[in-house]
Design a protein around this motif. Structure first.
Motif, PDB file in Angstrom:
ATOM      1  N   ARG A 266       0.823  -1.204   0.000  1.00 43.52           N
ATOM      2  CA  ARG A 266       0.000   0.000   0.000  1.00 43.52           C
ATOM      3  C   ARG A 266       0.862   1.260   0.000  1.00 43.52           C
ATOM      4  NH1 ARG A 266      -5.486  -0.602   1.977  1.00 43.52           N
ATOM      5  NH2 ARG A 266      -6.057  -2.796   2.041  1.00 43.52           N
ATOM      6  N   GLN A 267       1.975   1.213   0.720  1.00 47.54           N
ATOM      7  CA  GLN A 267       2.869   2.363   0.733  1.00 47.54           C
ATOM      8  C   GLN A 267       3.483   2.590  -0.642  1.00 47.54           C
ATOM      9  OE1 GLN A 267       3.315   4.597   3.303  1.00 47.54           O
ATOM     10  NE2 GLN A 267       4.267   5.718   1.615  1.00 47.54           N
TER      11      GLN A 267
ATOM     12  N   THR B 262       0.815   4.195  -2.674  1.00 47.63           N
ATOM     13  CA  THR B 262       0.596   5.576  -2.243  1.00 47.63           C
ATOM     14  C   THR B 262       1.701   6.488  -2.763  1.00 47.63           C
ATOM     15  OG1 THR B 262      -0.532   4.839  -0.233  1.00 47.63           O
ATOM     16  CG2 THR B 262       0.334   7.082  -0.236  1.00 47.63           C
TER      17      THR B 262
ATOM     18  N   GLU C 290       1.321   9.578  -5.610  1.00 48.27           N
ATOM     19  CA  GLU C 290       1.709  10.959  -5.334  1.00 48.27           C
ATOM     20  C   GLU C 290       2.596  11.542  -6.430  1.00 48.27           C
ATOM     21  OE1 GLU C 290       3.531  10.565  -1.556  1.00 48.27           O
ATOM     22  OE2 GLU C 290       1.640  10.586  -0.425  1.00 48.27           O
TER      23      GLU C 290
ATOM     24  N   PRO D  81      -3.502   3.696   3.256  1.00 52.29           N
ATOM     25  CA  PRO D  81      -2.478   2.818   3.839  1.00 52.29           C
ATOM     26  C   PRO D  81      -2.856   2.362   5.232  1.00 52.29           C
ATOM     27  CG  PRO D  81      -1.777   5.097   3.918  1.00 52.29           C
ATOM     28  CD  PRO D  81      -3.054   5.069   3.122  1.00 52.29           C
TER      29      PRO D  81
END
Length: 451
Positions: free
Chosen positions: A228-229, A232, A236, A258
């Protein structure tokens, strides 16, 4: 600067000692190319550790305690005769497996010899429908259409394809059990694996799935946090235009929130599912332990869930985001059970006409209830919905506020998932197992966003 196709051609001519360095240069050049021309895939790959290792497949993912790493085999890659475009397609292929969490979702099934080939085909078909320039013989939904001899919709979740393949496997197992001399394309066990491998080139010859099953179940939460990180961080860095060119299913993965802490309720639920007996079923790939000399008698395996019904409380205290999140978590947990999973909204009655089958993707939820809560309505509907089938499980997703007593008219297992503390649960002596999700940080974050 050498093109990727030229680098691949050169790799095939190098001695084994020089292939490792050439492969590293190829990987670096490929990531740089994708960062410039297809930044989503480039950003994800740039966050993956790459390890060179001698394996029968050119590339694949391998589980580590806290993340996933990309494994590349120089010798196997040198034997592929891939073009640069095909190599990039296979890198995208591996990225999509990771984005859609295929490795952890299907790790348990891959450890079962009869299920492993079905998982490879289902997950590869789900990914390859979104890619161009694939190597010859890559498995797509059209491949499954040819194998199953029935219509197969394109760009479906892997769980849809897996269910079709399991049904096909079960049908052939049933035919074999009543036919003394099986006809072609009806083998089970090892013969089924051979059939899947020879119908078209085996998917494992391109990217390996064996590394998916090497991780520990207890580490899945940590790996999911890392995944998930990665998504993410990638989201971005992408512009709105770059995100707009991605398939909708990939865009949905980039919007995930996250996780910050382990989901203890998932472990509790998984342990509970593992403890509940669901009967046994005949298995012609096993010896009969009581009479092993009689080869015509089947053995037995533990029967997995066949019917799971999830009832969602729509009394008003839970928002659609919360419900969608919890259903997505249940989908991941229940993916290892070859079951029919259907979701029913309820308040004072069960809204059967608004029910839907859970196939790996949670649809857009539209609230149909919103009145009070009457748990007995769920239990009154069970005889009609379950129809006395074996291997049945009912899961109630609720805030826990309703009447004080309920009765269950049928013999089946029940699990209550409460969004409130157990101490606030209104039902006294509730049938089944009660698990509270009140301490789930993701659920708390969603509720915080709504206030």
């Amino acid at each position: 600067m050498l093109s990727l196709s030229a680098r691949l051609s050169r790799l095939a001519t190098l001695p084994a000692k020089q292939q490792a360095s050439a492969t590293r240069e190829l990987c670096q050049a490929s990531v740089m190319y994708l960062l410039q021309h297809d930044p989503f895939y480039g950003r994800v790959l740039s966050q993956l550790a790459v390890t060179l290792q001698a394996r029968p497949t050119p590339l694949g993912l391998r589980a580590r305690p806290t993340d996933w790493q990309l494994i590349v085999s120089p010798a196997a890659l040198a034997q592929t005769a891939w073009t640069g475009a095909q190599w990039l397609a296979m890198l995208r292929h591996v990225v999509l497996h990771l984005v859609w969490d295929h490795p952890d979702r299907y790790a348990a099934a891959l450890r079962t010899p009869q299920q492993a080939p079905l998982v490879r085909w289902a997950t590869d078909a789900a990914v390859n429908d979104y890619l161009d320039d694939l190597p010859a013989g890559a498995v797509t939904s059209q491949t499954l259409h040819t194998l199953l001899d029935q219509p197969v919709a394109a760009k479906q979740d892997s769980a849809v394809y897996w269910r079709l393949l399991r049904r096909w496997q079960t049908q052939h197992a049933a035919t074999t059990s009543v036919t003394p001399h099986p006809v072609p394309n009806q083998e089970v066990g090892d013969q089924l694996v051979e059939q899947l491998a020879t119908a078209t080139p085996q998917p494992g010859q391109r990217d390996g799935h064996r590394g998916w099953a090497t991780g520990q179940l207890s580490d899945q939460v940590a790996r999911d946090q890392w995944r998930r990180q990665v998504l993410t961080t990638t989201a971005e860095t992408l512009s709105a235009k770059q995100r707009g060119t991605l398939p909708g299913k990939v865009q949905a993965a980039l919007t995930m929130m996250p996780l910050t802490h382990p989901l203890n309720w998932q472990g509790l639920l998984q342990r509970q599912l593992g403890q509940v007996p669901a009967g046994r079923q005949p298995a012609y790939g096993r010896f009969n332990r009581r009479q092993p000399q009689r080869m015509e008698l089947p053995g037995q395996t533990v029967q997995t869930w066949q019917t799971i019904r999830i009832f969602v409380d729509e009394s008003g205290s839970m928002g659609n985001q919360e419900i969608a999140y919890l259903l997505s978590q249940l989908t991941r947990l229940l993916a290892i059970y070859p079951a029919s999973i259907r979701v029913y909204p309820f308040d004072t009655v069960v809204h059967s006409r608004q029910s839907f089958t859970l196939t790996g993707r949670v649809p857009d939820l539209k609230r149909v209830g919103g009145g009070g809560t009457r748990f007995q309505a769920v239990f009154d509907s069970l005889p009609r919905l379950m129809a006395g089938q074996p291997g049945q499980l009912a899961i109630l997703l609720t805030d826990g506020y309703g009447e004080a007593r309920v009765t269950c008219p049928v013999a089946l297992d029940v699990i209550w998932l409460l969004t409130s503390p157990v101490a606030q649960f209104s039902v006294q002596h509730a049938p089944g197992q009660v698990i509270s999700l009140a301490s789930d940080p993701q659920l708390q974050a969603l509720r915080g966003n709504l206030t």
